[in-house]
Each structure stands twice: as C-alpha cells, then as structure tokens.
Design an enzyme around this catalytic site. Sequence first.
Site, short mmCIF file in Angstrom:
data_model
loop_
_atom_site.label_atom_id
_atom_site.label_comp_id
_atom_site.label_asym_id
_atom_site.label_seq_id
_atom_site.Cartn_x
_atom_site.Cartn_y
_atom_site.Cartn_z
CB CYS A 1 0.23 2.00 4.20
SG CYS A 1 -1.68 1.28 3.83
CB CYS B 1 -1.00 -0.21 1.17
SG CYS B 1 -1.71 1.52 1.57
#
Length: 189
Positions: free
Chosen positions: A117, A114
């Site tokens: 993230c 991600c």
Amino acid sequence: MAAVVLESLSVPRARPGSVVATTPRAMAAAVPASLGFPSAALISEFKGLRVAGRSLRVSLAARRTRGRVSHRGAVVCEAQNTALEVPDVTKETWQSLIMESDKPVMVEFWAPWCGPCRMILPVIAKLSKTYAGKLECFKLNTDQSPEIATRYGIRSIPTIIIFKNGEKKEAVIGAVPESTLITSIEKFV
C-alpha cells in the site's frame, strides 16, 4: 557503480565581497577535499536547504570534548513536507467526497502497516497531479473505516476502486504498475 554516504556536509558560506561559484562545474569543485575531490570554490545556494546553527548546549558540549571551537551548523532540508499527498477520506466524508462528486474518483483502500500500500501511494499521488481537474484521488484507511471496506467487498489491500457518478466502475487489486492504473483511469475521464 559505487555510492558514497555522507555523514555530514560542510557548506562554506560566502563572505561579503567574495566571488561565489554559479556554474555546475564550479559548484562541483566545492566538494570537500576529504572525499578525494579538489576544493576550489564556494557553493552559492541550494534551494530547499539551509544551514541551521546548533543549539548553544550542543555547541558548548562539543567545545569541551574536542577542545576547539566549531561554528558549523547542520544542513536542514526545508522541502521535507513537499511530497505529494493523497487526501484521506473517512466514513464521515465518504458521501460528500466520493458519492456526490461530479468527477471520476479513484480511492485507494489501504492500511499503514501494509508495505505494498505504501509502495503504490506515490504512484497514486503522481496520477492525482497528472489528472488534476479531471479525476479526484483519495485514500481510505481500512483499519479506521472498516464499514466502507466491507460494503465494497475489500478482502485484500491495496485495492484501488474508480467511482463515477457515485457508482463503483472498476477495481484494481494489488500494487500494480502505473500503466495499469492509467489504463483504468482513461476509461472514465
């Protein structure tokens, strides 16, 4: 503004008894002349950098191909692993680290694939240092511990949840600015 990318860096070593540059101006003068700057002094020391000698095999191969002896080494950054780290929490450690904590706890639900993230992780690491002693910060890999992510209804990552006394108090979804996280943290510390 133009940027210069250095392929290599040659740092001259001071010889015993020689005068070494200690001021920023003198150190700046040590930039190689090939970059268009005058070279007038030696660089004294850079914290976290050292000159590592090349392996014998590489040096011998370089000598044969170039026809000259080179005693230069590679500049190695010794500070590579000094970045702030946010500790991991897993299914096995969840109860002791999060639910039984006597301090507020901020948990980032994330995954290594991600991008957002990974973008917000340095912000959380910085906040972990800023609020040291008042707030605990952890990250939970949702690919490795999907049971916990399901228990808290995580449908999108990154999701940051603040727990206090083992209870979910607030959730922030997405890669938000640091100020948004600070506003949420300040409610519970």
